[in-house]
Design an enzyme around this catalytic site. Structure first.
Site, PDB file in Angstrom:
ATOM      1  N   SER A  90       0.783  -1.110  -0.028  1.00  0.00           N
ATOM      2  CA  SER A  90       0.020  -0.068   0.073  1.00  0.00           C
ATOM      3  C   SER A  90       0.772   1.147  -0.142  1.00  0.00           C
ATOM      4  O   SER A  90       0.253   2.610  -0.385  1.00  0.00           O
ATOM      5  CB  SER A  90      -1.053   0.070   1.150  1.00  0.00           C
ATOM      6  OG  SER A  90      -0.222  -0.344   2.569  1.00  0.00           O
ATOM      7  N   ASP A  99      -2.823   8.421   7.822  1.00  0.00           N
ATOM      8  CA  ASP A  99      -3.853   7.542   8.480  1.00  0.00           C
ATOM      9  C   ASP A  99      -3.482   6.613   9.610  1.00  0.00           C
ATOM     10  O   ASP A  99      -4.365   5.713   9.764  1.00  0.00           O
ATOM     11  CB  ASP A  99      -4.671   7.005   7.432  1.00  0.00           C
ATOM     12  CG  ASP A  99      -3.807   5.965   6.846  1.00  0.00           C
ATOM     13  OD1 ASP A  99      -2.840   5.837   7.200  1.00  0.00           O
ATOM     14  OD2 ASP A  99      -4.336   5.003   5.839  1.00  0.00           O
ATOM     15  N   HIS A 115       0.016   4.953   6.979  1.00  0.00           N
ATOM     16  CA  HIS A 115       0.827   5.426   5.768  1.00  0.00           C
ATOM     17  C   HIS A 115       0.892   6.924   5.952  1.00  0.00           C
ATOM     18  O   HIS A 115       0.469   7.408   6.607  1.00  0.00           O
ATOM     19  CB  HIS A 115      -0.402   5.050   4.709  1.00  0.00           C
ATOM     20  CG  HIS A 115      -0.718   3.846   4.456  1.00  0.00           C
ATOM     21  ND1 HIS A 115      -1.912   3.541   5.152  1.00  0.00           N
ATOM     22  CD2 HIS A 115      -0.380   2.538   3.863  1.00  0.00           C
ATOM     23  CE1 HIS A 115      -2.045   2.301   5.003  1.00  0.00           C
ATOM     24  NE2 HIS A 115      -1.070   1.842   4.183  1.00  0.00           N
TER      25      HIS A 115
END
Ligand SMILES: *[C@@H]1O[C@H](CO)[C@@H](O)[C@H](O)[C@H]1NC(C)=O
Ligand SMILES: *[C@@H]1O[C@H](CO)[C@@H](O)[C@H](O)[C@H]1NC(C)=O
Length: 372
Positions: free
Chosen positions: A36, A340, A343
């Site tokens: 991610s 968040d 990340h």
């Protein structure tokens, strides 16, 4: 301005531009693998799955203005690198009808270094969410070849002129182990497996003709609100006195990165014609935490821009994460490094990309002047 200093200025400008132009000519394409931290939308090419909060606003709010599947408020490191090298943003490799001649991004949210069988064999089958391991992504790369080059020779020639970014991998492997609440000592025994798997991935790409590879290490996970919240404890000696990060978790990341760099040194010896660059997320984030004001970030305990109040001061709440009801983005994501809880913000990724391209966050930097 005196004439001499004008000449000096002109020389500086030329010298400053040179590596960029050389590199732009050097790389025909970029091929990126990862999780991610680098996913450009592979999970959302057929629509946004209901469970995927990371593909809802405010994800994408800063740069694209809408969610793209990138797990940030805007661009990721790989996007900044593509732009700086004069290449288009890499399309997610699963995109239909995209052109991959200038590169593809195989990264997918949830990607691991190890295959699912390893997690199952070690009792982590229930905590791993593996949407595409490194070696699965390498198969996707293999499958894509017919659409980007017409013969083995043409493929090798393209790959020889391309930049390969392999990672980061490991973050989700450790998340699966830590999520299963395995003792940290046990998690440490997985590090050599995770690093070996990355090494094997690098060698597969070298066998395909890759000669320029960037291999990022993992983040200092002990500085991330998700772990700070889950492992919230009262013992002050668990935390770095200046950073507020969990020391033992950062040690795990540090050990991974040390082993990865040792693996890279081995591979450099074995493949002398290949340039393997270690890319450093760890030092960059440590800098953001310890010297926030040098980077334009607020000086505070590690805290998410996007989230909701939870335990501690981290603005992270597992039942109300960014993209879910009750969570909101801060007014100015550019003054936070953490987006968040897991990340980074576009602002942080921009600094990191610069550090990989020009130093100091890569060994050697991607655009280090060199003889070829
Ligand atoms: C695919 O791309 C071509 C050319 O850009 C375009 O004409 C066509 O409509 C696209 N098809 C889909 C399904 O998006
Ligand atoms: C976390 O969020 C939920 C609602 O989503 C709320 O009920 C709960 O109180 C929050 N936790 C803390 C510690 O604030």
């Amino acid at each position: 301005m005196r004439f001499e200093s004008l000449i000096g200025f002109a020389l500086l400008v030329v010298a400053g531009l040179w590596p960029l132009r050389a590199a732009a000519q050097m790389y025909a394409a970029i091929f990126n693998f990862g999780d991610s931290l680098a996913d450009a939308g592979n999970l959302v090419v057929d629509g946004i799955p209901e469970y995927l909060a990371t593909a809802r606003l405010p994800y994408g709010m800063t740069y694209f203005g809408y969610p793209t599947g990138r797990v940030s408020d805007g661009r990721l490191v790989v996007d900044f690198i593509a732009q700086e090298l004069g290449l288009p943003l890499l399309p997610p490799s699963k995109a239909h009808n995209a052109s991959f001649h200038r590169g593809a991004n195989f990264a997918i949210t949830g990607g691991t270094s190890l295959d699912t069988s390893f997690f199952e064999a070690h009792g982590m089958g229930h905590t791993v969410w593996n949407s595409g391991s490194l070696h699965t992504q390498l198969r996707w790369f293999e499958d894509m070849k017919p659409s980007i080059c017409n013969s083995p020779k043409e493929c090798r020639d393209l790959f020889r002129r391309s930049l390969f970014i392999v990672g980061e991998f490991g973050g989700n492997d450790y998340a699966a182990a830590l999520g299963a609440f395995l003792p940290l000592q046990k998690v440490h025994t997985f590090v050599p497996h995770i690093v070996d798997s990355i090494g094997k991935g690098i060698e597969k790409l070298i066998a395909e003709g890759a000669v320029e590879l960037v291999v990022p290490g993992v983040l200092p996970i002990g500085c991330f609100p998700v772990y700070l919240s889950i492992f919230l404890k009262q013992r002050p000696e668990m935390y770095g006195p200046r950073s507020g990060c969990i020391k033992d978790l950062n040690t795990l990341s540090w050990v991974h990165n040390a082993l990865l760099q040792r693996k890279i040194a081995e591979l450099r010896k074995k493949h002398p014609g290949v340039r393997i660059m270690y890319a450093d997320y760890y030092t960059a984030v440590t800098q953001f935490v310890l010297h926030a004001d040098n980077w334009g970030f607020l000086k505070q305990t590690p805290r998410t821009c996007c989230g909701a109040p939870g335990v501690g001061q981290y603005n992270f709440n597992l039942t109300s994460k960014c993209g879910e009801p009750g969570a909101y983005a801060c007014d100015d994501p550019s003054n936070h490094w953490n987006w968040d809880g897991v990340h980074l913000t576009e602002a942080a990724y921009g600094h990191i990309a610069k550090g990989w391209l020009y130093g100091p966050f890569a060994d050697p930097p991607i655009l280090e002047a060199r003889q070829r």
